[in-house]
Design a protein around this motif. Sequence first.
Motif, short mmCIF file in Angstrom:
data_model
loop_
_atom_site.label_atom_id
_atom_site.label_comp_id
_atom_site.label_asym_id
_atom_site.label_seq_id
_atom_site.Cartn_x
_atom_site.Cartn_y
_atom_site.Cartn_z
N PRO A 279 44.81 60.57 52.44
CA PRO A 279 44.43 61.88 51.90
C PRO A 279 45.48 62.97 52.11
O PRO A 279 45.76 63.76 51.20
CB PRO A 279 43.16 62.22 52.68
CG PRO A 279 42.58 60.91 53.05
CD PRO A 279 43.74 59.99 53.25
N HIS A 280 46.09 62.99 53.32
CA HIS A 280 47.05 64.07 53.57
C HIS A 280 48.31 63.90 52.73
O HIS A 280 48.95 64.89 52.35
CB HIS A 280 47.36 64.19 55.06
CG HIS A 280 48.23 63.09 55.61
ND1 HIS A 280 47.72 61.97 56.20
CD2 HIS A 280 49.56 62.96 55.65
CE1 HIS A 280 48.71 61.19 56.58
NE2 HIS A 280 49.84 61.76 56.26
N GLU B 174 54.23 73.05 63.36
CA GLU B 174 53.32 71.91 63.44
C GLU B 174 53.97 70.74 64.14
O GLU B 174 53.32 69.74 64.41
CB GLU B 174 52.84 71.51 62.03
CG GLU B 174 51.71 72.39 61.57
CD GLU B 174 51.33 72.17 60.12
OE1 GLU B 174 51.76 71.15 59.54
OE2 GLU B 174 50.63 73.02 59.56
N SER B 175 55.26 70.87 64.42
CA SER B 175 55.90 69.87 65.26
C SER B 175 55.66 70.26 66.71
O SER B 175 55.87 71.40 67.10
CB SER B 175 57.40 69.84 64.96
OG SER B 175 58.14 69.68 66.16
N LEU B 176 55.17 69.29 67.49
CA LEU B 176 54.85 69.56 68.89
C LEU B 176 56.07 70.07 69.64
O LEU B 176 56.01 71.07 70.35
CB LEU B 176 54.31 68.28 69.55
CG LEU B 176 53.96 68.36 71.04
CD1 LEU B 176 52.96 69.46 71.32
CD2 LEU B 176 53.42 67.04 71.54
N ALA B 177 57.20 69.41 69.43
CA ALA B 177 58.41 69.78 70.16
C ALA B 177 58.82 71.21 69.83
O ALA B 177 59.13 72.00 70.71
CB ALA B 177 59.54 68.81 69.81
N LEU C 269 48.69 55.81 74.33
CA LEU C 269 49.15 55.42 72.99
C LEU C 269 48.46 54.12 72.55
O LEU C 269 47.98 54.00 71.43
CB LEU C 269 50.67 55.23 73.00
CG LEU C 269 51.33 54.92 71.66
CD1 LEU C 269 51.21 56.11 70.73
CD2 LEU C 269 52.79 54.54 71.85
N LEU C 270 48.42 53.18 73.51
CA LEU C 270 47.78 51.90 73.22
C LEU C 270 46.33 52.10 72.81
O LEU C 270 45.83 51.47 71.89
CB LEU C 270 47.86 51.02 74.48
CG LEU C 270 47.57 49.54 74.31
CD1 LEU C 270 48.72 48.88 73.57
CD2 LEU C 270 47.38 48.89 75.67
N ALA C 271 45.65 53.00 73.52
CA ALA C 271 44.24 53.27 73.21
C ALA C 271 44.12 54.01 71.89
O ALA C 271 43.21 53.76 71.09
CB ALA C 271 43.61 54.09 74.34
N ALA C 272 45.06 54.93 71.66
CA ALA C 272 44.93 55.84 70.53
C ALA C 272 45.18 55.14 69.19
O ALA C 272 44.48 55.40 68.22
CB ALA C 272 45.89 57.01 70.70
N PRO D 265 48.81 65.66 58.59
CA PRO D 265 48.79 64.27 59.06
C PRO D 265 48.00 64.18 60.36
O PRO D 265 48.57 64.12 61.45
CB PRO D 265 50.27 63.93 59.28
CG PRO D 265 50.92 65.25 59.51
CD PRO D 265 50.11 66.30 58.82
N THR D 266 46.68 64.14 60.25
CA THR D 266 45.84 64.29 61.43
C THR D 266 46.01 63.16 62.44
O THR D 266 45.98 63.41 63.64
CB THR D 266 44.36 64.38 61.02
OG1 THR D 266 44.04 63.23 60.25
CG2 THR D 266 44.09 65.61 60.19
N SER D 267 46.20 61.93 61.96
CA SER D 267 46.32 60.82 62.91
C SER D 267 47.50 61.03 63.84
O SER D 267 47.39 60.88 65.05
CB SER D 267 46.51 59.50 62.16
OG SER D 267 45.39 59.23 61.37
N ARG D 268 48.64 61.40 63.25
CA ARG D 268 49.84 61.57 64.05
C ARG D 268 49.64 62.69 65.07
O ARG D 268 49.99 62.56 66.25
CB ARG D 268 51.02 61.88 63.14
CG ARG D 268 52.35 61.66 63.80
CD ARG D 268 53.47 61.68 62.80
NE ARG D 268 53.69 63.00 62.25
CZ ARG D 268 54.14 63.24 61.02
NH1 ARG D 268 54.38 62.24 60.21
NH2 ARG D 268 54.32 64.46 60.61
N ILE D 269 49.06 63.79 64.62
CA ILE D 269 48.89 64.93 65.51
C ILE D 269 47.90 64.61 66.63
O ILE D 269 48.10 64.99 67.79
CB ILE D 269 48.46 66.16 64.67
CG1 ILE D 269 49.67 66.62 63.86
CG2 ILE D 269 47.94 67.28 65.54
CD1 ILE D 269 49.38 67.71 62.86
#
Lengths: 288, 463
Positions: free
Chosen positions: A105-106, A142-145, B157-160, B301-305
Amino acid sequence: MTESPADGVTDASTDPESGASSSDPSPAGWGDGTAVLEIDGLQKQFGGITAVDGVSFDVEQGSITGLIGPNGAGKSTTFDLVTGFTRADAGSVRFDGRDVTGLRPHQIAQAGLVRTFQITREFPDMTVLENLMTAPPEQRGESLARSVLPGTRRGVIEQERELVDTVWETLDLFEIDHLAEEYARSLSGGQRKLLELARAFLTEPELLLLDEPMAGVNPTLEEKLLDRIHDLRAEGYTFLLVEHDMDLIMEHCDRVVVMHQGAVLAEGEPEEIRDNERVIEAYLGGNV
Amino acid sequence: MTDESDDVGEDGAGPREQDSRGPLSDMRTTVREYTDRITEWMGERSRWKADALVVLSALVLVYALITLLAYGQGLDMNGIVNTLVRLTFLMAAYGLLVLALNLHWGYAGLFNIGVAGFMSVAVFTLAFVSGGQGVGLGYPIWVGMIAGMVAAAALGLLAALPALRLRADYFAIVTLGIAEIVRFTVKSDWVDDHRVLGREVGLGAGSSIQVPSAQEYVLKLFTEDGTSRADPTFVGAQLFELGSWFGIDRPTVMSAGYALLLVVAVLLAYVLLSRIAYSPFGRVLKAIREDEGAAQALGKPTSRIKIYSFVLGCALMGLGGMLWQASRFTVAADAFMPIVTFYIFVALIVGGSGSNAGSIVGGIAFVGLLLQGPRMLPRVINEQWESVPEGTNTIYEAVTALGGADIMPLIGYSIANIDLLQRLFVGVVLILLMLYRPDGLLGHRKEVAAATDLSRPEGETDD
């Protein structure tokens, strides 16, 4: 029911390509007649029920296209399939000439194909400003870093300041600037519709898919929303909207696609649809 | 938006210009420069001054209460200070873990009920990397601590990766499962008695093992070999001298040093998480918490965040676990029971999830008022009452005695079973909180997620 209507409405089941290839004279305000969205043979089954059964139609660049049909015709499912919220069993979606079938979707939203929801999905525990600030694409922060590391934050703040300007312009445009500091949960149903539309608009889309944008909106606000949609169309945006209000569809859409029992029943210009007997029978119950 | 007006210090800085020039005015200017610098660091929109006031108020209240209780126990100056140091240590440990959990639950809405597992992985990785003969490989402690955080992050990470696709409640079950898997893995023979790189290593198969702690570094600042009886270093000598003026002995001074290290860790975590909170990244996290589908519809990109924030939170939980549980230099797998996670969650809810200051206040209030305070009560009563009532063996007997208008057996029973009643008390407080204050002590604060002021820019008219 006529097999091939004399008034020129194409029977979608026999000629799904008609939308793109037809040489109907385009009303003023249309684009150049190229299809920005091409939906071809979409299919979706839930359990044993076929919700969408080989839907094909095109949406032309710069048009306001209406998608109508009785409850359970598969309109919302079609929206979900097109925007990647549901994975299609078969069929393809091309947007701007690019195959977007099966994208997340994104990714589809990033490509410029942005939707709203039948039941508004604002972020309730965020303010209206926060809701809108979330929408603009490609935000550096929106980048964490970049949000966290020293030295990189300057650029984030600069961009945020630019976004604040844009967001306030949008608030003014949709006339919800007086609600800016409110939590979205405290808005009325109509205001939420405006907020969601404003938020979708801030993603800089090419094509907006609006799922019943006028449901629960009072007539004054509805006029405003429609004015807004016409303004935006004039600026080059394309709209595909699901709506139940027939008068509204007839008055405001350039093209209408009628769905019935998961398939496209007919498509054409509003006047043609109004007189189409199959549509009258299926959708309006033959009483109009 | 009234954010600025809430800020402490703003009002006090108002009449600054009228001050006659002098040392006081110079000092104010200096303070002002520093606070400006902190503000810049924390992010323009940060409410760190208001946060600091709230946290300090909570701290003063809890300190006052515990001091009173400690005094009531008949403790001398050293005993009271020692109690407060122990309290500060626990509050900071909880503060750090609650902050990390707030990133998961308060911001991203990730229902992680396996906090103890991520702590545990870090602690036992530290033991494996830096532990002495028979336990670990003997690398320096800082190497072990980095390895511990990396291990917690890697487990996260493994869990996520698979689990973040699940609905929130299923995700919660996965995290709880992982925490228990970690605990039972550490307890198994499978990770005990091995030869790695020519050294005997093992995680104890359920019994306690020696674990190195960052406390060692702190203690060696005070004395030559880190024990209180050894020769003091230069710094140590000064501080011991200072302590002795107030009747505070060496071990207390040294443990205060370690508590201070945890306080610094909490402050650093707060700065880090505030920068996230007041940024577009934090805004997307909140959006995911509110409605992930809608966030996707906006092209996020919700999964990545979610994965980034989850992994970062897990690393912080690992750090919290190592600073806390390794501090006794000995640790066992069963120190990481699910109750640990539960307490951290209660602290987060007490303070107010979604707020970083609330997280710290939650840690302070939970440790002071729910964890340590009640445990001190029996000794206060023993000390203050001439004859402590005889407790009955069961609550049933105590309650039936009430029929004869005799409350003493119940009081006696309560004193004897305070540990049991304390858990009951935590449960009752949690229920009351959910009913009357579901947003936590700090309530529903508007902490707007943005790196800049969102109010209407100057120069625009209002229509």
